[in-house]
Design a protein around this motif. Structure first.
Motif, PDB file in Angstrom:
ATOM      1  N   GLY A  87     -64.862 -23.638 -42.545  1.00  8.70           N
ATOM      2  CA  GLY A  87     -64.821 -22.878 -43.791  1.00  8.70           C
ATOM      3  C   GLY A  87     -63.928 -21.655 -43.689  1.00  8.70           C
ATOM      4  N   ILE A  88     -64.101 -20.880 -42.629  1.00  6.73           N
ATOM      5  CA  ILE A  88     -63.282 -19.682 -42.456  1.00  6.73           C
ATOM      6  C   ILE A  88     -61.821 -20.053 -42.248  1.00  6.73           C
ATOM      7  CG2 ILE A  88     -62.899 -17.668 -41.005  1.00  6.73           C
ATOM      8  CD1 ILE A  88     -65.352 -17.476 -42.784  1.00  6.73           C
ATOM      9  N   ALA A  89     -61.566 -21.102 -41.477  1.00 11.31           N
ATOM     10  CA  ALA A  89     -60.178 -21.535 -41.252  1.00 11.31           C
ATOM     11  C   ALA A  89     -59.528 -21.953 -42.569  1.00 11.31           C
ATOM     12  CB  ALA A  89     -60.155 -22.690 -40.249  1.00 11.31           C
ATOM     13  N   ALA A  90     -60.259 -22.692 -43.402  1.00 16.32           N
ATOM     14  CA  ALA A  90     -59.716 -23.098 -44.699  1.00 16.32           C
ATOM     15  C   ALA A  90     -59.451 -21.882 -45.582  1.00 16.32           C
ATOM     16  CB  ALA A  90     -60.673 -24.062 -45.385  1.00 16.32           C
ATOM     17  N   TYR A  91     -60.351 -20.899 -45.535  1.00 13.25           N
ATOM     18  CA  TYR A  91     -60.156 -19.696 -46.355  1.00 13.25           C
ATOM     19  C   TYR A  91     -58.925 -18.914 -45.897  1.00 13.25           C
ATOM     20  CZ  TYR A  91     -61.005 -15.276 -48.683  1.00 13.25           C
ATOM     21  OH  TYR A  91     -60.867 -14.144 -49.453  1.00 13.25           O
ATOM     22  N   LEU A  92     -58.732 -18.795 -44.600  1.00 13.16           N
ATOM     23  CA  LEU A  92     -57.555 -18.084 -44.097  1.00 13.16           C
ATOM     24  C   LEU A  92     -56.272 -18.821 -44.464  1.00 13.16           C
ATOM     25  CD1 LEU A  92     -58.834 -16.943 -40.580  1.00 13.16           C
ATOM     26  CD2 LEU A  92     -58.508 -15.541 -42.633  1.00 13.16           C
ATOM     27  N   ALA A  93     -56.298 -20.148 -44.403  1.00 15.12           N
ATOM     28  CA  ALA A  93     -55.112 -20.919 -44.804  1.00 15.12           C
ATOM     29  C   ALA A  93     -54.815 -20.715 -46.283  1.00 15.12           C
ATOM     30  CB  ALA A  93     -55.333 -22.399 -44.498  1.00 15.12           C
ATOM     31  N   GLY A  94     -55.849 -20.739 -47.102  1.00 16.55           N
ATOM     32  CA  GLY A  94     -55.646 -20.489 -48.526  1.00 16.55           C
ATOM     33  C   GLY A  94     -55.137 -19.082 -48.793  1.00 16.55           C
ATOM     34  N   SER A  95     -55.654 -18.113 -48.034  1.00 14.11           N
ATOM     35  CA  SER A  95     -55.197 -16.730 -48.202  1.00 14.11           C
ATOM     36  C   SER A  95     -53.722 -16.591 -47.846  1.00 14.11           C
ATOM     37  CB  SER A  95     -56.039 -15.795 -47.321  1.00 14.11           C
ATOM     38  OG  SER A  95     -57.397 -15.850 -47.694  1.00 14.11           O
ATOM     39  N   LEU A  96     -53.283 -17.316 -46.807  1.00 14.33           N
ATOM     40  CA  LEU A  96     -51.872 -17.278 -46.437  1.00 14.33           C
ATOM     41  C   LEU A  96     -50.996 -17.819 -47.569  1.00 14.33           C
ATOM     42  CD1 LEU A  96     -49.677 -16.779 -44.322  1.00 14.33           C
ATOM     43  CD2 LEU A  96     -50.144 -19.084 -43.411  1.00 14.33           C
ATOM     44  N   VAL A  97     -51.437 -18.907 -48.195  1.00 13.04           N
ATOM     45  CA  VAL A  97     -50.689 -19.473 -49.321  1.00 13.04           C
ATOM     46  C   VAL A  97     -50.622 -18.465 -50.465  1.00 13.04           C
ATOM     47  CG1 VAL A  97     -50.688 -21.296 -51.067  1.00 13.04           C
ATOM     48  CG2 VAL A  97     -51.241 -21.833 -48.687  1.00 13.04           C
ATOM     49  N   VAL A  98     -51.739 -17.780 -50.751  1.00  9.21           N
ATOM     50  CA  VAL A  98     -51.762 -16.793 -51.830  1.00  9.21           C
ATOM     51  C   VAL A  98     -50.815 -15.637 -51.522  1.00  9.21           C
ATOM     52  CG1 VAL A  98     -53.205 -15.095 -53.009  1.00  9.21           C
ATOM     53  CG2 VAL A  98     -54.077 -17.403 -52.604  1.00  9.21           C
ATOM     54  N   CYS A  99     -50.829 -15.168 -50.254  1.00 11.33           N
ATOM     55  CA  CYS A  99     -49.949 -14.060 -49.887  1.00 11.33           C
ATOM     56  C   CYS A  99     -48.471 -14.461 -50.004  1.00 11.33           C
ATOM     57  CB  CYS A  99     -50.251 -13.600 -48.459  1.00 11.33           C
ATOM     58  SG  CYS A  99     -51.841 -12.766 -48.303  1.00 11.33           S
ATOM     59  N   VAL A 100     -48.117 -15.665 -49.576  1.00 12.64           N
ATOM     60  CA  VAL A 100     -46.744 -16.134 -49.695  1.00 12.64           C
ATOM     61  C   VAL A 100     -46.341 -16.241 -51.167  1.00 12.64           C
ATOM     62  CG1 VAL A 100     -45.190 -18.082 -49.268  1.00 12.64           C
ATOM     63  CG2 VAL A 100     -46.750 -17.298 -47.470  1.00 12.64           C
ATOM     64  N   THR A 101     -47.245 -16.772 -51.987  1.00 15.34           N
ATOM     65  CA  THR A 101     -46.965 -16.880 -53.421  1.00 15.34           C
ATOM     66  C   THR A 101     -46.781 -15.498 -54.037  1.00 15.34           C
ATOM     67  OG1 THR A 101     -48.291 -18.897 -53.501  1.00 15.34           O
ATOM     68  CG2 THR A 101     -47.810 -17.810 -55.600  1.00 15.34           C
ATOM     69  N   SER A 102     -47.645 -14.552 -53.623  1.00 16.53           N
ATOM     70  CA  SER A 102     -47.519 -13.193 -54.139  1.00 16.53           C
ATOM     71  C   SER A 102     -46.194 -12.562 -53.740  1.00 16.53           C
ATOM     72  CB  SER A 102     -48.680 -12.339 -53.624  1.00 16.53           C
ATOM     73  OG  SER A 102     -48.549 -10.996 -54.064  1.00 16.53           O
ATOM     74  N   ALA A 103     -45.745 -12.850 -52.519  1.00 18.09           N
ATOM     75  CA  ALA A 103     -44.455 -12.320 -52.083  1.00 18.09           C
ATOM     76  C   ALA A 103     -43.313 -12.909 -52.896  1.00 18.09           C
ATOM     77  CB  ALA A 103     -44.253 -12.601 -50.587  1.00 18.09           C
ATOM     78  N   LEU A 104     -43.355 -14.179 -53.194  1.00 15.50           N
ATOM     79  CA  LEU A 104     -42.303 -14.816 -53.994  1.00 15.50           C
ATOM     80  C   LEU A 104     -42.288 -14.250 -55.410  1.00 15.50           C
ATOM     81  CD1 LEU A 104     -42.703 -18.535 -52.837  1.00 15.50           C
ATOM     82  CD2 LEU A 104     -40.949 -16.889 -52.142  1.00 15.50           C
ATOM     83  N   VAL A 105     -43.484 -14.055 -56.001  1.00 14.22           N
ATOM     84  CA  VAL A 105     -43.555 -13.488 -57.353  1.00 14.22           C
ATOM     85  C   VAL A 105     -43.050 -12.051 -57.341  1.00 14.22           C
ATOM     86  CG1 VAL A 105     -45.112 -12.829 -59.224  1.00 14.22           C
ATOM     87  CG2 VAL A 105     -45.412 -15.019 -58.066  1.00 14.22           C
ATOM     88  N   GLY A 106     -43.436 -11.300 -56.277  1.00 13.48           N
ATOM     89  CA  GLY A 106     -42.964  -9.914 -56.188  1.00 13.48           C
ATOM     90  C   GLY A 106     -41.462  -9.835 -56.050  1.00 13.48           C
ATOM     91  N   ALA A 123     -46.936  -6.187 -46.746  1.00 12.26           N
ATOM     92  CA  ALA A 123     -47.681  -7.431 -46.951  1.00 12.26           C
ATOM     93  C   ALA A 123     -48.804  -7.563 -45.926  1.00 12.26           C
ATOM     94  CB  ALA A 123     -46.731  -8.627 -46.867  1.00 12.26           C
ATOM     95  N   LEU A 124     -48.495  -7.211 -44.659  1.00 11.03           N
ATOM     96  CA  LEU A 124     -49.538  -7.271 -43.627  1.00 11.03           C
ATOM     97  C   LEU A 124     -50.634  -6.246 -43.888  1.00 11.03           C
ATOM     98  CD1 LEU A 124     -47.377  -7.769 -40.389  1.00 11.03           C
ATOM     99  CD2 LEU A 124     -48.766  -9.475 -41.601  1.00 11.03           C
ATOM    100  N   PHE A 125     -50.231  -5.053 -44.338  1.00  7.90           N
ATOM    101  CA  PHE A 125     -51.228  -4.030 -44.635  1.00  7.90           C
ATOM    102  C   PHE A 125     -52.146  -4.467 -45.779  1.00  7.90           C
ATOM    103  CE2 PHE A 125     -52.549  -0.324 -47.124  1.00  7.90           C
ATOM    104  CZ  PHE A 125     -53.230   0.394 -46.155  1.00  7.90           C
ATOM    105  N   MET A 126     -51.577  -5.026 -46.823  1.00  9.45           N
ATOM    106  CA  MET A 126     -52.391  -5.491 -47.945  1.00  9.45           C
ATOM    107  C   MET A 126     -53.306  -6.642 -47.527  1.00  9.45           C
ATOM    108  SD  MET A 126     -51.807  -3.736 -50.723  1.00  9.45           S
ATOM    109  CE  MET A 126     -52.315  -4.831 -52.026  1.00  9.45           C
ATOM    110  N   ALA A 127     -52.778  -7.543 -46.704  1.00 10.48           N
ATOM    111  CA  ALA A 127     -53.600  -8.676 -46.263  1.00 10.48           C
ATOM    112  C   ALA A 127     -54.755  -8.206 -45.386  1.00 10.48           C
ATOM    113  CB  ALA A 127     -52.736  -9.680 -45.512  1.00 10.48           C
ATOM    114  N   ALA A 128     -54.459  -7.246 -44.499  1.00 12.36           N
ATOM    115  CA  ALA A 128     -55.528  -6.747 -43.615  1.00 12.36           C
ATOM    116  C   ALA A 128     -56.590  -6.002 -44.409  1.00 12.36           C
ATOM    117  CB  ALA A 128     -54.926  -5.838 -42.548  1.00 12.36           C
ATOM    118  N   GLY A 129     -56.166  -5.175 -45.379  1.00 14.33           N
ATOM    119  CA  GLY A 129     -57.140  -4.382 -46.129  1.00 14.33           C
ATOM    120  C   GLY A 129     -57.918  -5.178 -47.148  1.00 14.33           C
ATOM    121  N   ALA A 130     -57.286  -6.131 -47.802  1.00 15.46           N
ATOM    122  CA  ALA A 130     -57.950  -6.867 -48.875  1.00 15.46           C
ATOM    123  C   ALA A 130     -58.615  -8.149 -48.403  1.00 15.46           C
ATOM    124  CB  ALA A 130     -56.955  -7.191 -49.985  1.00 15.46           C
ATOM    125  N   ILE A 131     -58.158  -8.696 -47.268  1.00 14.55           N
ATOM    126  CA  ILE A 131     -58.687  -9.982 -46.805  1.00 14.55           C
ATOM    127  C   ILE A 131     -59.370  -9.860 -45.451  1.00 14.55           C
ATOM    128  CG2 ILE A 131     -58.086 -12.352 -46.163  1.00 14.55           C
ATOM    129  CD1 ILE A 131     -55.745 -12.169 -48.126  1.00 14.55           C
TER     130      ILE A 131
END
Length: 390
Positions: A87-106, A123-131
């Motif tokens: 479960g945690i591994a799947a969530y981290l993989a999904g979070s990585l996809v969201v962060c990459v998508t957010s970077a492309l939109v940004g 991006a790393l700071f936001m991922a560490a603080g929010a995720i």
């Protein structure tokens, strides 16, 4: 109430973030920001029932608008509820996809959104603080709850074990006292009765001594059975008359003493022998059976036997040689036992007793849903009557 406050907090903080006061401005008109913040708040409030709506809202809002408050709450619930491995591994993989998508939109939007999401450090700071941090906090909270639950379960098991040990020690103490005091005294009675039977020249005295010895030996046998039950390990309680302990699983008793502990107690089939013992002591006992005799439960038969036994014991103690009628009446759905003794001019021996015979008898009858009535008769004598559902 705390979930309502959580939803309101996420909704308000999301609105502040979308306006650019605590994050990246969305660039949308204010009337469009209110429903987005409201949806984030409702998803956070509903997370205590289902986590997935909040995760979906957080993923879309962060990828498109860099809305981080729902992501924090979703990450915390992920650590609190998801399986620690897959479960945690799947969530981290999904979070990585969201962060990459957010970077492309940004990068597409440019300006501050690109600075916050498309540069590696931010991006790393936001991922560490929010995720990352909320996820770790959720895992730690779950570990504490599981540890507390395990500690409570262990304490409960230890308490049960201490109670079982205390009960076993008390049973052993009672068994020792009964063996050292009661069994010893009854053994002396049997020995003296045997000596009297051998030495006396009077036939009537010899017969009385033999009867006393027989009753004493039977009492020792019953006492040995009770001691075996007290010293045996406690077994799961079952309804009276059903199998217990090893008998329920087909396992044989471990020793002859254990086998004696499961010797069947007396029932109505043993009633005539009980009445003969009272007749031998000089009491005129008459038995009357009414109704159609039929098989009743073993517990009912044992209780009926104990009613007659206790009533006859009281006749011996208090009524001397009073004539006694024992009536067994088979009714519709019940068994009635009645022991009535007449008045006697000869007082009983006033033998010592514990004084709890009728109290214990009433409890035994009421456990089967029956009633016990005891009263003195107008013309003298006493009545003991029990009605037991059969």
């Amino acid at each position: 109430m705390r979930f309502v406050l959580l939803g309101a907090g996420v909704s308000g903080l999301s609105l502040v973030t979308l306006t650019g006061q605590a994050g990246v401005p969305s660039g949308l008109p204010f009337p469009a920001l209110v429903p987005i913040a409201a949806i984030a708040g409702v998803a956070a409030w509903y997370a205590h029932r289902s986590w997935w709506p909040l995760a979906a809202v957080a993923a879309v809002a962060y990828a498109g608008l860099v809305l981080w408050p729902p992501v924090i709450v979703a990450s915390y619930y992920a650590g609190l509820r998801l399986d620690r491995s897959r479960g945690i591994a799947a969530y981290l993989a999904g979070s990585l996809v969201v962060c990459v998508t957010s970077a492309l939109v940004g990068a597409w939007r440019g300006g501050l959104p690109e600075l916050m999401t498309a540069t590696l450090g931010n991006a790393l700071f936001m991922a560490a603080g929010a995720i990352g941090l909320p996820l770790v906090l959720g895992l730690w909270t779950r570990a504490r709850r599981e540890t507390a639950a395990e500690r409570a379960a262990r304490l409960e098991r230890e308490q049960v074990m201490r109670a079982e040990q205390a009960r076993a020690q008390e049973r052993a103490r009672i068994a020792r006292e009964m063996h050292d005091v009661v069994a010893h005294r009854v053994s002396l009675i049997v020995l003296h009765a045997g000596a009297l039977e051998v030495r006396t020249a009077d036939d009537e005295t010899a017969r009385a001594a033999a009867m006393i010895g027989g009753i004493g030996r039977e009492a020792l046998s019953n006492l040995r059975d009770v001691l075996g039950v007290l010293r045996s390990p406690p077994r799961d309680a079952v309804p009276d008359g059903g199998p217990t302990g090893g008998a329920a699983t087909g396992a044989p008793p471990a020793s002859p003493r254990d086998e004696a502990a499961y010797r069947p107690p007396p029932t109505l089939g043993d009633l005539d022998r009980l009445l003969d013992q009272s007749r031998a002591l000089g009491i005129a006992v008459t038995r009357h059976d009414e109704g159609d005799p039929r098989a009743v439960g073993a517990a009912v038969e044992r209780t009926a036997y104990r009613v007659v036994q206790e009533a006859l014991t009281n006749v011996h103690k208090h009524a001397g040689d009073a004539s006694t009628d024992v009536r067994i009446r088979y009714g519709a759905g019940e068994l009635e036992v009645e022991v009535r003794n007449a008045a006697s001019g000869a007082p009983g021996e006033e033998l010592p007793g514990a004084g709890w015979g009728l109290v214990g008898l009433r409890e035994r009858v009421e456990l089967l849903g029956g009633t016990l009535r005891t009263c003195a008769q107008d013309g003298g004598g006493f009545l003991v009557s029990a009605r037991i559902p059969a």
